[in-house]
Design a protein around this motif. Structure first.
Motif, PDB file in Angstrom:
ATOM      1  N   GLN A 175       0.709  -1.198  -0.059  1.00  0.00           N
ATOM      2  CA  GLN A 175       0.020  -0.083  -0.070  1.00  0.00           C
ATOM      3  C   GLN A 175       0.837   1.137  -0.087  1.00  0.00           C
ATOM      4  OE1 GLN A 175      -2.404  -0.849   3.423  1.00  0.00           O
ATOM      5  NE2 GLN A 175      -4.312  -1.339   2.219  1.00  0.00           N
ATOM      6  N   ARG A 208      -7.700  -3.199   4.660  1.00  0.00           N
ATOM      7  CA  ARG A 208      -8.362  -2.436   3.986  1.00  0.00           C
ATOM      8  C   ARG A 208      -9.020  -1.203   5.012  1.00  0.00           C
ATOM      9  NH1 ARG A 208     -12.506  -6.920   1.164  1.00  0.00           N
ATOM     10  NH2 ARG A 208     -10.519  -8.252   0.331  1.00  0.00           N
ATOM     11  N   LEU A 209      -8.801  -1.319   6.359  1.00  0.00           N
ATOM     12  CA  LEU A 209      -9.286  -0.345   7.298  1.00  0.00           C
ATOM     13  C   LEU A 209      -8.183   0.748   7.389  1.00  0.00           C
ATOM     14  CD1 LEU A 209     -11.076  -2.305   9.987  1.00  0.00           C
ATOM     15  CD2 LEU A 209     -12.024  -1.302   8.128  1.00  0.00           C
ATOM     16  N   THR A 210      -6.899   0.578   6.949  1.00  0.00           N
ATOM     17  CA  THR A 210      -5.674   1.497   7.242  1.00  0.00           C
ATOM     18  C   THR A 210      -5.877   2.565   6.432  1.00  0.00           C
ATOM     19  OG1 THR A 210      -4.235  -0.526   7.415  1.00  0.00           O
ATOM     20  CG2 THR A 210      -3.264   1.420   7.193  1.00  0.00           C
ATOM     21  N   GLY A 211      -5.601   3.567   7.404  1.00  0.00           N
ATOM     22  CA  GLY A 211      -5.847   4.919   6.808  1.00  0.00           C
ATOM     23  C   GLY A 211      -7.376   5.697   6.701  1.00  0.00           C
ATOM     24  N   ARG A 212      -8.170   4.757   7.000  1.00  0.00           N
ATOM     25  CA  ARG A 212      -9.716   5.285   7.054  1.00  0.00           C
ATOM     26  C   ARG A 212     -10.051   5.856   8.500  1.00  0.00           C
ATOM     27  NH1 ARG A 212     -12.869   0.743   3.313  1.00  0.00           N
ATOM     28  NH2 ARG A 212     -11.665   0.951   1.399  1.00  0.00           N
ATOM     29  N   VAL A 213      -9.476   5.482   9.267  1.00  0.00           N
ATOM     30  CA  VAL A 213      -9.671   5.989  10.625  1.00  0.00           C
ATOM     31  C   VAL A 213      -9.125   7.433  10.998  1.00  0.00           C
ATOM     32  CG1 VAL A 213      -9.419   5.338  13.134  1.00  0.00           C
ATOM     33  CG2 VAL A 213      -9.550   3.393  11.698  1.00  0.00           C
ATOM     34  N   HIS A 219      -7.954   7.381  15.995  1.00  0.00           N
ATOM     35  CA  HIS A 219      -6.705   6.314  16.141  1.00  0.00           C
ATOM     36  C   HIS A 219      -5.678   6.397  17.253  1.00  0.00           C
ATOM     37  CE1 HIS A 219      -4.188   3.720  12.826  1.00  0.00           C
ATOM     38  NE2 HIS A 219      -4.355   3.122  14.119  1.00  0.00           N
TER      39      HIS A 219
END
Length: 270
Positions: free
Chosen positions: A76, A240-245, A250
């Motif tokens: 990513q 897939r959750l990385t960066g969305r929090v 966080h």
């Protein structure tokens, strides 16, 4: 035994989530979980050295979890070489020394050190500036040479000794250099790999009278397999959750999880 396996399997899913979102590699979840299962099942010889087995098993699980998460983060594009190397080399050196030291420490003392480490980290994150929030205008700063060398050795020493992978030291370190939580936690995974590998080798080869069926040195292979069966599929989904929090959420969640782990350890009587 079936209940213990199912408990480890389900909590392995939790380690997968914390590996991706917080860079723990499973350490802070795995240690209390394995410790609790061993003390409850009270297998002959295992209960007397449960904390050592928990730390060793945690390190073995982290080898796989942290490697899988690091690969996903690399794909990513979230890893920065200048923060990973040569810090990882000095962390590995400290990890070897920390692992050997742990085999000489009693189980009760090791439990107290684990709890104390959690408490200090929580207090540092809450009361020292630079962790809970990083302004968007803050430009990431490079690591100083002294931090890379002496800091890296210290991180490896403590992380391998307690089976926690070093994320609770590397994340605040990178956070205070101006990195957002998504990047700081992402780089905690590759930095945990050398700790996990060094620690696992030492614990697996260490002579122990507590080794029972399914154990390699201090490493409980059955418990480790159960945790990995739960964690690896979860890592594949959670990445897939990385960066969305949101960054602030966080960082608060990071500290909150440490508080929960500390409470659990205290509730189990260390």
């Amino acid at each position: 035994m079936l209940n213990s396996f199912l408990t480890l399997l389900s909590l392995g899913c939790l380690t997968g989530i914390t590996t991706v979102l917080f860079g723990f590699g499973g350490g802070f979840i795995t240690v209390p979980v394995v410790y609790g299962v061993l003390t409850m099942t009270a297998r002959p010889g295992a209960d007397a050295d449960a904390m050592h087995v928990a730390v060793a098993t945690s390190a073995a699980v982290m080898v796989v979890n942290a490697s899988a998460a690091a690969l996903a983060q690399w794909r990513q594009g979230r890893l920065r070489r200048e923060y990973v190397w040569p810090l990882a080399a000095f962390i590995a050196a400290g990890a070897v020394a920390g692992s050997f030291a742990t085999t000489l420490i009693g189980g009760t003392a090791l439990s107290l050190l684990f709890a104390a480490y959690l408490l200090v980290t929580i207090a540092d994150s809450l009361f020292r500036k630079g962790f809970l929030s990083v302004t968007q205008r803050t430009r990431p700063q490079p690591l100083e040479r002294r931090t890379v060398t002496f800091g890296g050795i210290g991180i490896g020493l403590v992380a391998a000794g307690l089976g926690v992978g070093g994320s609770v030291m590397t994340v605040p370190l990178l956070r205070r250099r101006g990195l957002p939580m998504a990047e700081a936690t992402a780089m905690a995974n590759p930095l945990s790999v050398p700790v996990a590998v060094a620690a696992t080798l030492v614990y697996a080869l260490a002579p122990t009278n507590a080794a029972g069926p399914g154990q390699l040195g201090y490493v409980d292979l059955t418990a480790g397999a159960a945790l990995l069966l739960g964690s690896l599929p979860t890592i594949a989904v959670a990445r897939r959750l990385t960066g969305r929090v949101p960054d602030r959420v966080h960082s608060i969640a990071y500290v909150a999880l440490l508080v929960v782990v500390l409470i659990v350890m205290l509730a189990m009587g260390l």
